[in-house]
Design a protein around this motif. Structure first.
Motif, mmCIF file in Angstrom:
data_model
loop_
_atom_site.group_PDB
_atom_site.id
_atom_site.type_symbol
_atom_site.label_atom_id
_atom_site.label_comp_id
_atom_site.label_asym_id
_atom_site.label_seq_id
_atom_site.Cartn_x
_atom_site.Cartn_y
_atom_site.Cartn_z
ATOM 1 N N ALA A 1 1.815 0.334 -1.920
ATOM 2 C CA ALA A 1 2.906 -0.530 -2.360
ATOM 3 C C ALA A 1 4.255 0.063 -1.992
ATOM 4 C CB ALA A 1 2.814 -0.759 -3.870
ATOM 5 N N ALA A 2 4.375 1.406 -2.130
ATOM 6 C CA ALA A 2 5.632 2.063 -1.786
ATOM 7 C C ALA A 2 5.917 1.956 -0.294
ATOM 8 C CB ALA A 2 5.591 3.525 -2.218
ATOM 9 N N ASP A 3 4.870 2.160 0.525
ATOM 10 C CA ASP A 3 5.054 2.027 1.965
ATOM 11 C C ASP A 3 5.438 0.604 2.345
ATOM 12 O OD1 ASP A 3 4.457 4.660 2.314
ATOM 13 O OD2 ASP A 3 2.386 4.345 2.954
ATOM 14 N N ALA A 4 4.800 -0.369 1.695
ATOM 15 C CA ALA A 4 5.117 -1.769 1.981
ATOM 16 C C ALA A 4 6.564 -2.074 1.635
ATOM 17 C CB ALA A 4 4.174 -2.692 1.206
ATOM 18 N N ALA A 5 7.046 -1.513 0.541
ATOM 19 C CA ALA A 5 8.425 -1.768 0.132
ATOM 20 C C ALA A 5 9.407 -1.197 1.136
ATOM 21 C CB ALA A 5 8.673 -1.167 -1.250
ATOM 22 N N ARG A 6 9.044 -0.089 1.801
ATOM 23 C CA ARG A 6 9.955 0.545 2.754
ATOM 24 C C ARG A 6 9.856 -0.072 4.142
ATOM 25 N NH1 ARG A 6 8.243 5.317 0.018
ATOM 26 N NH2 ARG A 6 6.657 5.680 1.605
ATOM 27 N N PHE A 7 8.752 -0.767 4.427
ATOM 28 C CA PHE A 7 8.536 -1.293 5.774
ATOM 29 C C PHE A 7 9.251 -2.637 5.919
ATOM 30 C CE2 PHE A 7 6.265 -3.691 8.995
ATOM 31 C CZ PHE A 7 6.234 -2.780 10.041
ATOM 32 N N LEU B 1 -1.816 -1.718 7.582
ATOM 33 C CA LEU B 1 -1.084 -2.566 8.525
ATOM 34 C C LEU B 1 -1.365 -4.037 8.265
ATOM 35 C CD1 LEU B 1 -0.517 -2.221 12.270
ATOM 36 C CD2 LEU B 1 -1.834 -4.183 11.486
ATOM 37 N N LEU B 2 -2.614 -4.379 8.046
ATOM 38 C CA LEU B 2 -2.959 -5.771 7.761
ATOM 39 C C LEU B 2 -2.244 -6.256 6.508
ATOM 40 C CD1 LEU B 2 -6.779 -5.927 8.495
ATOM 41 C CD2 LEU B 2 -4.953 -7.039 9.777
ATOM 42 N N ASP B 3 -2.209 -5.424 5.475
ATOM 43 C CA ASP B 3 -1.527 -5.803 4.237
ATOM 44 C C ASP B 3 -0.041 -6.036 4.483
ATOM 45 O OD1 ASP B 3 -3.949 -5.522 2.976
ATOM 46 O OD2 ASP B 3 -3.449 -3.638 1.967
ATOM 47 N N LEU B 4 0.576 -5.151 5.275
ATOM 48 C CA LEU B 4 2.005 -5.286 5.565
ATOM 49 C C LEU B 4 2.279 -6.560 6.359
ATOM 50 C CD1 LEU B 4 2.840 -1.601 6.590
ATOM 51 C CD2 LEU B 4 3.398 -2.726 4.426
ATOM 52 N N LEU B 5 1.450 -6.829 7.342
ATOM 53 C CA LEU B 5 1.650 -8.018 8.164
ATOM 54 C C LEU B 5 1.381 -9.282 7.363
ATOM 55 C CD1 LEU B 5 2.394 -9.237 10.839
ATOM 56 C CD2 LEU B 5 0.036 -8.867 11.626
ATOM 57 N N GLU B 6 0.334 -9.263 6.543
ATOM 58 C CA GLU B 6 0.054 -10.431 5.709
ATOM 59 C C GLU B 6 1.211 -10.707 4.758
ATOM 60 O OE1 GLU B 6 -3.330 -12.185 2.613
ATOM 61 O OE2 GLU B 6 -3.810 -10.493 3.924
ATOM 62 N N VAL C 1 3.286 -14.207 4.780
ATOM 63 C CA VAL C 1 3.261 -15.054 3.586
ATOM 64 C C VAL C 1 4.658 -15.264 3.026
ATOM 65 C CG1 VAL C 1 2.485 -15.166 1.183
ATOM 66 C CG2 VAL C 1 0.878 -14.505 2.972
ATOM 67 N N SER C 2 5.379 -14.168 2.801
ATOM 68 C CA SER C 2 6.654 -14.263 2.097
ATOM 69 C C SER C 2 7.818 -14.570 3.019
ATOM 70 C CB SER C 2 6.926 -12.967 1.334
ATOM 71 O OG SER C 2 7.973 -13.143 0.402
ATOM 72 N N GLN C 3 7.880 -13.904 4.177
ATOM 73 C CA GLN C 3 9.022 -14.083 5.060
ATOM 74 C C GLN C 3 8.898 -15.313 5.960
ATOM 75 O OE1 GLN C 3 11.806 -12.007 4.791
ATOM 76 N NE2 GLN C 3 10.611 -11.435 2.990
ATOM 77 N N LEU C 4 7.696 -15.621 6.411
ATOM 78 C CA LEU C 4 7.512 -16.797 7.269
ATOM 79 C C LEU C 4 6.911 -17.982 6.527
ATOM 80 C CD1 LEU C 4 6.363 -15.354 10.721
ATOM 81 C CD2 LEU C 4 8.658 -15.624 9.775
ATOM 82 N N GLY C 5 6.506 -17.796 5.262
ATOM 83 C CA GLY C 5 6.039 -18.916 4.454
ATOM 84 C C GLY C 5 4.649 -19.409 4.795
ATOM 85 N N LYS C 6 3.803 -18.558 5.355
ATOM 86 C CA LYS C 6 2.509 -18.999 5.834
ATOM 87 C C LYS C 6 1.394 -18.802 4.812
ATOM 88 C CE LYS C 6 4.219 -20.578 9.272
ATOM 89 N NZ LYS C 6 4.199 -22.044 9.332
ATOM 90 N N ARG D 1 -21.953 -11.706 -3.873
ATOM 91 C CA ARG D 1 -21.207 -11.740 -5.137
ATOM 92 C C ARG D 1 -20.028 -12.698 -5.009
ATOM 93 N NH1 ARG D 1 -16.421 -8.706 -5.184
ATOM 94 N NH2 ARG D 1 -16.032 -7.549 -3.242
ATOM 95 N N PHE D 2 -19.479 -13.085 -6.155
ATOM 96 C CA PHE D 2 -18.261 -13.899 -6.172
ATOM 97 C C PHE D 2 -17.068 -12.952 -6.127
ATOM 98 C CE2 PHE D 2 -21.389 -16.702 -8.251
ATOM 99 C CZ PHE D 2 -21.266 -17.813 -7.422
ATOM 100 N N GLU D 3 -16.274 -13.070 -5.096
ATOM 101 C CA GLU D 3 -15.171 -12.147 -4.859
ATOM 102 C C GLU D 3 -13.853 -12.784 -5.288
ATOM 103 O OE1 GLU D 3 -13.039 -10.570 -0.875
ATOM 104 O OE2 GLU D 3 -15.150 -9.992 -1.076
ATOM 105 N N GLY D 4 -13.068 -12.054 -6.061
ATOM 106 C CA GLY D 4 -11.793 -12.560 -6.540
ATOM 107 C C GLY D 4 -10.776 -12.708 -5.432
ATOM 108 N N ARG D 5 -9.669 -13.389 -5.759
ATOM 109 C CA ARG D 5 -8.600 -13.596 -4.792
ATOM 110 C C ARG D 5 -7.891 -12.282 -4.462
ATOM 111 N NH1 ARG D 5 -5.798 -18.588 -7.789
ATOM 112 N NH2 ARG D 5 -7.114 -17.873 -9.486
ATOM 113 N N SER D 6 -7.152 -12.285 -3.391
ATOM 114 C CA SER D 6 -6.447 -11.090 -2.931
ATOM 115 C C SER D 6 -5.546 -10.529 -4.028
ATOM 116 C CB SER D 6 -5.587 -11.424 -1.706
ATOM 117 O OG SER D 6 -4.735 -10.350 -1.381
ATOM 118 N N GLY D 7 -5.539 -9.209 -4.147
ATOM 119 C CA GLY D 7 -4.685 -8.549 -5.126
ATOM 120 C C GLY D 7 -3.374 -8.060 -4.551
ATOM 121 N N LEU D 8 -3.036 -8.465 -3.322
ATOM 122 C CA LEU D 8 -1.767 -8.033 -2.738
ATOM 123 C C LEU D 8 -0.601 -8.459 -3.633
ATOM 124 C CD1 LEU D 8 -1.996 -8.736 1.104
ATOM 125 C CD2 LEU D 8 -1.894 -6.534 -0.046
ATOM 126 N N PRO D 9 0.386 -7.586 -3.816
ATOM 127 C CA PRO D 9 1.520 -7.937 -4.692
ATOM 128 C C PRO D 9 2.223 -9.227 -4.311
ATOM 129 C CG PRO D 9 1.553 -5.591 -4.176
ATOM 130 C CD PRO D 9 0.463 -6.191 -3.341
#
Length: 813
Positions: free
Chosen positions: A11-17, A182-187, A191-196, A458-466
């Protein structure tokens, strides 16, 4: 950016990237439009292509940027954004890649061309940049092999759907070497910056969306031929009544391009030889014949359809000529499609012996069958498949959602019976997980615990990305439950007042409308005023917003009509006064009021928004004062706002600046019922201010609006003091009237358009007063009411209102 880090460290790395600048390599249709959408989000872009052989070395990329202004629908939210796209070429400008945090390759779908380009780009890419290929189906692993080993952890596929501004879906495809962080950062960026809407896909041919979607198109080809249905009838059957795009199947193919469709089909044919449905992966003969004679669809003027003037004809494959279109759905089948209960609807289609119903059941069954057989191959969970079809192909529900809503066990039995009877496109059985075990017991693949993961069983929950914690009111799949339960403070038939649960701020009140299209009925108007009372008494701020689009289509004309029919204009005046009192209540509320705008914000919806302390708008917000289109003037403070805002802009510019220069822009926009083409365009028009935030992801709108309202409160916000302001007066009226007269003489507006526009000019200039006279809101609002009521009794206005209520389209008279 290495995998295996702790959640806090990630999360800290994502905030700085930060992705400060993007390079798009390839200035074709997709590359240029991806660049356009990045600059829509305020991210500057360097657009690369080959050097031109003659003249300007960057001419290819420069022409691509110029072409963006000519495309419809518009890739750019505002034309001036094109200036944020720098042009470059691969021979002279590769050092510019060092400026870019994300490099997107978007050249033609040729593996050899892409690999050659990677060899050229690799030395110039900076050490921590993300590298991605916008391929629609090539192997990401094969592409990665062309990169130096040191870059492979930062490489993935990122498949935008066309057109990138408007299509929600982006598929994110990793290789075995791709860094999870990297995938988390790009996602998060997508999602947030390009609205996808991001779906993670496995590295298989055509990934998820095109794999399922193109198979569905091939199924329609096969079943339409089997049941002998013409193309226009198939499009009626597979359009909005089936919960799919209005254009159906063959019209959509014409829009996409028949050559493009054939390319994706061939990818499946060439790369999936072991697929049990492979015998149906060939390019259908009718499609191949059209391509052979250059009929590629809309871009060549003919495909499955041909338009000549206003007449539309469709191809008759037997006669190889075009015949008039206009087939209609049989009444018994139309009745089945109108059924609201999904279980009864699907059972009726399955049981019917009508060819049109049998066709629909076969198409749906093929989709269920194929999705189930290949779920484990192409996606981690059933959620990705359903979201891909909703976001990438415009389906109201994905295949697993439809199956589950209609009764998982019954439908599974029908599919199995059809397989046994040889009616399906493949004899492959349904996978074991679909017919026994946890999915069978849960009666579907989507549950409150998550969606079915066939690999992990198994039933897998939704993404936990912040980033997903910012999404409020995002639609749920069938079987899912909301992770946030709002607390209702007050509710009646018109509005709901509510708050968000922890961890969101609970001291901000929200009010949402319950009317169709969120129109402003008398009940909604009173509900808004009551919400202000509640907020002032017990909360720090108020947000006006909806969990679904639109924000508001304006005043409820149908609710106003009975009062007018019974008592004429005099009976409507109290309704107008109440609307005006409501917007003033918002402007002078003792807590900050924020409007959360998305979709349409027209007429009264626009008037409501501009009187709030602040607006937070989704990028795709279409705002305007459109009353002139039905022969009226804005009557709930819209003209008063325009006059006051023009005076404020004049004061900010220079004391001696002509007021009319600022007023004219508003007057012409209102007189022509102009609607913004985006939130950025609304800012240029003056309905949004530079301080009003614009968000790219619709589902983050309320999150941002609630925090914006709370921040205003925490900063000590105070309501503005009522002040008088200068108006343009009779000189302004005369100048505007002269311009309107020229438009009338030139045939640009009708006599009644002129009458309405003259009223707008009169009110917006403050009436028959000296130029520069100081007036207050009461003065302006009285003139608004008088003009509104005067026009309401005119015959041509009543014709326009009747027309819009009957057909939904404006009447030009």
């Amino acid at each position: 950016m290495q995998s295996g880090q702790s959640g806090q460290q990630a999360a800290a790395d994502a905030a700085r990237f930060h992705i400060r600048k993007v390079a798009v390599c390839g200035a074709g249709v997709m590359g240029a439009q991806i660049a356009a959408h990045c600059v829509n989000a305020g991210v500057p872009v360097v657009l690369f292509d080959l050097p031109a052989q003659e003249g300007d070395r960057n001419g290819i990329a420069r022409r691509a940027v110029a072409q963006l202004a000519k495309l419809n629908p518009a890739p750019l939210g505002s034309p001036e954004l094109a200036a944020l796209i720098s042009v470059a070429n691969y021979e002279d400008d590769l050092p510019r890649l060092a400026e870019c945090d994300l490099v997107i390759e978007a050249i033609a779908e040729r593996l050899d061309w892409k690999r050659d380009l990677y060899h050229k780009l690799a030395p110039a890419i900076k050490h921590d940049a993300i590298i991605a290929s916008n391929t629609s189906g090539l192997s990401i692993t094969d592409l990665a092999a062309a990169l130096p080993e040191s870059l492979r952890a930062r490489f993935c596929g990122v498949h935008f759907f066309n057109p990138p501004r408007y299509m929600t879906l982006v598929e994110l495809i990793p290789t075995a070497d791709t860094s999870p962080l990297l995938l988390d950062l790009l996602e998060t960026f997508l999602v947030s910056q390009l609205g996808k809407g991001v779906v993670r896909a496995k590295d298989t041919p055509n990934f998820i969306g095109n794999r399922i979607g193109v198979f569905g198109i091939l199924s329609v080809f096969a079943q339409a031929e089997k049941f002998g249905l013409p193309y226009d009838l198939v499009d009626e059957l597979t359009g909005t009544r089936l919960g799919r795009a209005k254009s159906g199947t063959f019209r959509t193919a014409d829009v996409v391009g028949l050559d493009t469709l054939a390319h994706v089909i061939r990818t499946m044919q060439d790369q999936l030889p072991q697929d049990p449905f492979h015998p149906h992966f060939g390019v259908p003969p009718v499609l191949a014949a059209l391509i052979a004679k250059g009929a590629l669809g809309q871009k060549t003027g003919a495909g499955f359809y041909r338009k000549q003037g206003k007449a539309i004809s469709r191809l008759d494959p037997a006669r190889q000529e075009y015949v008039p279109a206009g087939a209609t759905i049989a009444e018994p089948v139309a009745a089945i499609l109108a059924e609201r209960d999904p279980a009864r609807k699907l059972k009726a289609l399955h049981d019917s012996d009508h060819p049109q119903a049998q066709f629909l059941w076969a198409v749906l069954r093929d989709g269920f069958h194929y999705s189930a057989v290949h779920l484990a191959d192409i996606a981690d969970t059933a959620r990705q498949v359903d979201l891909a079809m909703k976001w990438g192909f415009g389906h109201a529900q994905g295949p697993f959602e439809i199956w589950q809503a209609a009764g998982w066990r019954d439908v599974a039995g029908w599919i199995a019976a059809d397989i046994a009877a040889g009616k399906t496109l493949s004899s492959a059985p349904l996978p074991e997980w679909a017919t026994r075990g946890p999915v069978w017991e849960a009666r579907g693949v989507h549950t409150p615990a998550g969606s079915w993961n066939p690999r992990d069983k198994r039933f897998e929950g939704r993404s936990g990305l912040p980033v997903y914690q910012r999404q409020i009111g995002a639609p749920l799949l069938v079987g899912e439950t909301a992770s946030l339960e709002p607390a209702v403070v007050y509710e009646n038939e018109a509005v709901r007042c509510w708050t968000l649960p922890a961890p969101h701020p609970g001291d901000v009140l929200l009010v949402s409308f319950k009317t169709k299209m969120h129109t402003l009925s008398p009940g909604v108007v009173r509900g808004i005023a009551h919400a202000v009372d509640l907020a002032e008494a017990s909360f720090k701020a108020l947000v006006i917003g909806q969990t679904d689009d639109p924000f508001s289509a304006g005043a409820d004309l149908k609710a106003m009509l009975p009062a007018f029919e019974q008592g004429g204009a005099a009976a409507v005046e109290p309704i107008e006064r109440e609307m005006q009192d409501m917007v003033l209540r918002l402007r002078y509320a003792q807590v900050p009021v924020v409007a959360a705008l998305a979709g349409l914000a027209l007429g009264g919806g626009c008037e409501l928004a501009v009187h709030c302390a602040r607006r937070v708008a989704h990028f795709e917000t279409y705002i305007g004062l459109v009353e002139a289109g039905i022969g009226l003037v804005p009557g709930a403070g819209g003209l008063s706002f325009c006059a006051r805002r023009a005076a404020e802009l004049q004061a900010e510019a220079a004391p001696d600046a002509p007021l009319l220069a600022f007023l004219k822009k508003f007057a012409l926009a209102v007189a022509s019922a102009q609607v913004s083409k985006s939130a950025l365009d609304a800012r240029n028009m003056g309905y949004l201010r530079p301080s009003d935030p614009i968000v790219m992801n619709r589902h983050e709108l309320l999150y941002v609006a609630v925090r914006e309202a709370r921040n205003l409160a925490e900063a000590g916000w105070r309501a503005p003091l009522p002040r008088r302001f200068p108006v343009a007066g009779r000189d302004g009226i005369a100048t505007l009237k002269a311009q309107l007269l020229n438009m009338k003489v030139g045939g640009y507006i009708s006599d009644h358009d002129f009458t309405v526009a003259e009223k707008i000019a009169y009110v917006m200039c403050g009436g028959d007063v000296d130029p520069g006279s100081l007036v207050d809101e009461a003065w302006m609002l009285k003139r608004e009411r008088e003009a509104f009521l005067n026009l309401l009794v005119q015959e041509k206005t009543q014709e326009r209102i009747a027309g819009i209520l009957k057909t939904g389209k404006p009447v030009r008279n």
